[in-house]
Motif scaffolding. Structure first.
Motif, PDB file in Angstrom:
ATOM      1  N   ILE A 118       0.802  -1.167   0.165  1.00  0.00           N
ATOM      2  CA  ILE A 118       0.053   0.156  -0.033  1.00  0.00           C
ATOM      3  C   ILE A 118       0.753   1.316   0.135  1.00  0.00           C
ATOM      4  O   ILE A 118       0.629   2.245  -0.709  1.00  0.00           O
ATOM      5  N   ALA A 119       1.929   1.171   0.856  1.00  0.00           N
ATOM      6  CA  ALA A 119       2.775   2.462   0.830  1.00  0.00           C
ATOM      7  C   ALA A 119       3.554   2.747  -0.460  1.00  0.00           C
ATOM      8  O   ALA A 119       3.536   3.889  -0.991  1.00  0.00           O
ATOM      9  N   LEU A 120       4.047   1.748  -1.218  1.00  0.00           N
ATOM     10  CA  LEU A 120       4.382   1.977  -2.686  1.00  0.00           C
ATOM     11  C   LEU A 120       3.285   2.334  -3.615  1.00  0.00           C
ATOM     12  O   LEU A 120       3.855   2.968  -4.454  1.00  0.00           O
ATOM     13  N   ALA A 121       2.185   1.805  -3.496  1.00  0.00           N
ATOM     14  CA  ALA A 121       1.109   2.073  -4.321  1.00  0.00           C
ATOM     15  C   ALA A 121       0.832   3.434  -4.174  1.00  0.00           C
ATOM     16  O   ALA A 121       0.587   4.348  -5.244  1.00  0.00           O
ATOM     17  N   LEU A 122       0.793   3.988  -2.921  1.00  0.00           N
ATOM     18  CA  LEU A 122       0.651   5.449  -2.702  1.00  0.00           C
ATOM     19  C   LEU A 122       1.747   6.361  -3.328  1.00  0.00           C
ATOM     20  O   LEU A 122       1.359   7.411  -3.924  1.00  0.00           O
ATOM     21  N   ALA A 123       3.045   5.905  -3.073  1.00  0.00           N
ATOM     22  CA  ALA A 123       4.154   6.508  -3.571  1.00  0.00           C
ATOM     23  C   ALA A 123       3.906   6.573  -5.113  1.00  0.00           C
ATOM     24  O   ALA A 123       4.411   7.747  -5.971  1.00  0.00           O
ATOM     25  N   SER A 124       3.615   5.653  -5.744  1.00  0.00           N
ATOM     26  CA  SER A 124       3.307   5.431  -7.200  1.00  0.00           C
ATOM     27  C   SER A 124       2.534   6.718  -7.640  1.00  0.00           C
ATOM     28  O   SER A 124       2.747   7.277  -8.759  1.00  0.00           O
ATOM     29  N   LEU A 125       1.160   6.599  -7.085  1.00  0.00           N
ATOM     30  CA  LEU A 125       0.006   7.859  -7.374  1.00  0.00           C
ATOM     31  C   LEU A 125       0.690   9.053  -7.081  1.00  0.00           C
ATOM     32  O   LEU A 125       0.468   9.949  -7.934  1.00  0.00           O
ATOM     33  N   LEU A 126       1.629   9.239  -6.051  1.00  0.00           N
ATOM     34  CA  LEU A 126       1.909  10.783  -5.880  1.00  0.00           C
ATOM     35  C   LEU A 126       2.913  10.932  -6.766  1.00  0.00           C
ATOM     36  O   LEU A 126       2.882  12.039  -7.344  1.00  0.00           O
ATOM     37  N   LEU A 127       3.806  10.035  -7.255  1.00  0.00           N
ATOM     38  CA  LEU A 127       4.949  10.402  -8.137  1.00  0.00           C
ATOM     39  C   LEU A 127       4.322  10.684  -9.515  1.00  0.00           C
ATOM     40  O   LEU A 127       4.854  11.572 -10.341  1.00  0.00           O
ATOM     41  N   SER A 128       2.978   9.977  -9.875  1.00  0.00           N
ATOM     42  CA  SER A 128       2.549  10.435 -11.009  1.00  0.00           C
ATOM     43  C   SER A 128       1.857  11.671 -11.132  1.00  0.00           C
ATOM     44  O   SER A 128       1.660  12.206 -12.196  1.00  0.00           O
ATOM     45  N   GLY A 129       1.613  12.196 -10.233  1.00  0.00           N
ATOM     46  CA  GLY A 129       0.988  13.618  -9.927  1.00  0.00           C
ATOM     47  C   GLY A 129       2.034  14.410  -9.507  1.00  0.00           C
ATOM     48  O   GLY A 129       1.751  15.719  -9.508  1.00  0.00           O
ATOM     49  N   GLY A 130       3.315  14.248  -9.844  1.00  0.00           N
ATOM     50  CA  GLY A 130       4.455  15.186  -9.473  1.00  0.00           C
ATOM     51  C   GLY A 130       4.893  15.432  -8.364  1.00  0.00           C
ATOM     52  O   GLY A 130       5.689  16.223  -8.191  1.00  0.00           O
ATOM     53  N   GLU A 131       4.596  14.931  -7.527  1.00  0.00           N
ATOM     54  CA  GLU A 131       4.879  14.840  -6.106  1.00  0.00           C
ATOM     55  C   GLU A 131       6.460  14.379  -5.973  1.00  0.00           C
ATOM     56  O   GLU A 131       6.818  13.596  -6.610  1.00  0.00           O
ATOM     57  N   ARG A 132       7.024  14.773  -4.967  1.00  0.00           N
ATOM     58  CA  ARG A 132       8.542  14.124  -4.473  1.00  0.00           C
ATOM     59  C   ARG A 132       8.079  13.419  -3.137  1.00  0.00           C
ATOM     60  O   ARG A 132       7.476  13.663  -2.424  1.00  0.00           O
ATOM     61  N   VAL A 133       8.746  12.093  -3.344  1.00  0.00           N
ATOM     62  CA  VAL A 133       8.225  11.056  -2.374  1.00  0.00           C
ATOM     63  C   VAL A 133       9.716  10.542  -1.822  1.00  0.00           C
ATOM     64  O   VAL A 133      10.434  10.241  -2.464  1.00  0.00           O
ATOM     65  N   GLY A 134       9.628  10.028  -0.706  1.00  0.00           N
ATOM     66  CA  GLY A 134      10.585   9.236   0.038  1.00  0.00           C
ATOM     67  C   GLY A 134      10.305   8.567   1.220  1.00  0.00           C
ATOM     68  O   GLY A 134       9.076   8.587   1.595  1.00  0.00           O
ATOM     69  N   LEU A 135      11.161   7.926   1.798  1.00  0.00           N
ATOM     70  CA  LEU A 135      10.976   7.161   3.280  1.00  0.00           C
ATOM     71  C   LEU A 135      11.566   7.923   4.363  1.00  0.00           C
ATOM     72  O   LEU A 135      12.727   8.387   4.478  1.00  0.00           O
ATOM     73  N   LEU A 136      10.809   8.065   5.432  1.00  0.00           N
ATOM     74  CA  LEU A 136      11.390   8.487   6.739  1.00  0.00           C
ATOM     75  C   LEU A 136      12.619   7.617   7.158  1.00  0.00           C
ATOM     76  O   LEU A 136      12.281   6.118   7.185  1.00  0.00           O
ATOM     77  N   GLY A 137      13.507   7.991   7.516  1.00  0.00           N
ATOM     78  CA  GLY A 137      14.668   7.079   7.959  1.00  0.00           C
ATOM     79  C   GLY A 137      15.655   6.670   6.910  1.00  0.00           C
ATOM     80  O   GLY A 137      16.506   5.985   7.109  1.00  0.00           O
ATOM     81  N   SER A 138      15.561   7.405   5.605  1.00  0.00           N
ATOM     82  CA  SER A 138      16.424   7.194   4.558  1.00  0.00           C
ATOM     83  C   SER A 138      17.145   8.358   4.295  1.00  0.00           C
ATOM     84  O   SER A 138      17.080   9.547   4.660  1.00  0.00           O
ATOM     85  N   ALA A 139      18.490   7.911   4.014  1.00  0.00           N
ATOM     86  CA  ALA A 139      19.618   9.275   3.815  1.00  0.00           C
ATOM     87  C   ALA A 139      19.303   9.697   2.508  1.00  0.00           C
ATOM     88  O   ALA A 139      19.745  10.812   2.190  1.00  0.00           O
TER      89      ALA A 139
END
Length: 289
Positions: A118-139
């Motif tokens: 679900i998290a990655l599917a949400l990221a995919s939709l957000l990226l399709s809409g032009g958002e910047r997406v990342g993970l908390l805890g990632s460098a």
């Protein structure tokens, strides 16, 4: 471990991790496509349609969004952004705790795997809409494009940072996936800090249906996933009302601390359609503001 065997074992672990990655990405993208909201998830009329700014095109930007007239005056490609297209950052965290490595039925997905999909599917939709997406805890900083999604999938399989140790990008929105069945101190502290930074987000609880129904009777040995906690009872049915009361109070507490921080709370069960969960998340975090 000898110096000779270390590279071999490292390669074996890397290959095992890589073998898990494509199915996770495929499942996430299939889920995202099932609730695809069009080319731009933020498409809306009225305020915000006016031209806002040009920005340099980045990997992942579709070619039809390039402003060729503006780009002709330079040796770089530019995208014309309207106010509603302006990219914001969204950061996602999936709880690495052992309690999420649980499924009460082989036909049901493990809580962590369902949260990851679900998290990655949400990221995919957000990226399709032009958002910047990342993970908390990632460098890595939140980014755009298909490469960002692949990196997120890889990092999700490795992620082990507890919520208290993650860094939130200023002004980003966050989505926190967990079962929230353990102590809530770190969650409270995180939301308190987010409120101080003016950040909004979602607490997304993922539960197995057995954890909601407590369908136990007679003698039962209860044991946590890690094996550290054990409780043996001769009549599990006597515990049902107390358990359900504590679960209801836990949900009410999560809803209240989220509300105080300007966040939203949602509880999801792994036997329910993931598409419904994704659509709720999209409206909560990715839909028009």
């Amino acid at each position: 471990m000898s110096s000779d065997s270390a590279p071999i074992q490292l390669r074996s672990r890397a290959e095992a991790l890589a073998a898990r990655l494509p199915p996770l990405l495929v499942a996430a993208q299939h889920l995202a496509q099932s609730v695809e909201l069009g080319e731009h998830g933020r498409r809306q009329s009225g305020h915000g349609e006016a031209f806002w700014q040009y920005r340099r095109a980045q990997p992942g930007d579709p070619s039809h969004r390039i402003d060729w007239r503006r780009s002709a005056r330079s040796d770089r490609h530019y995208v014309q952004e309207k106010e509603w297209q302006a990219a914001h950052s969204v950061q996602i965290w999936v709880d690495p705790s052992a309690s999420l490595a649980f499924s009460s039925d082989p036909k049901l997905p493990e809580k962590r795997k369902q949260a990851q999909v679900i998290a990655l599917a949400l990221a995919s939709l957000l990226l399709s809409g032009g958002e910047r997406v990342g993970l908390l805890g990632s460098a890595l900083k939140p980014g755009r494009g298909q490469l960002t999604l692949s990196r997120m999938a890889d990092q999700l399989l490795r992620a082990d940072a507890p919520l208290r140790d993650v860094f939130a990008v200023p002004r980003a929105r966050q989505v926190v996936f967990s079962d929230f069945l353990g102590p809530l101190d770190a969650t409270r502290d995180f939301l308190h800090a987010a409120r101080g930074r003016g950040q909004r987000g979602v607490l997304f609880q993922v539960l197995d249906p057995m954890e909601e129904a407590f369908p136990f009777h007679g003698r039962v040995l209860f044991q946590d996933v890690g094996g550290a906690l054990r409780h043996d009872t001769r009549e599990a049915g006597d515990l049902r009302d107390r358990y359900l009361d504590r679960l209801a109070r836990r949900k009410a507490e999560l809803s209240e601390i989220a509300k105080r921080a300007g966040w939203r709370f949602h509880s999801y069960h792994t036997q329910d359609p993931a598409s419904a969960a994704l659509l709720w998340l999209w409206n909560a975090i990715g839909g028009p503001r």
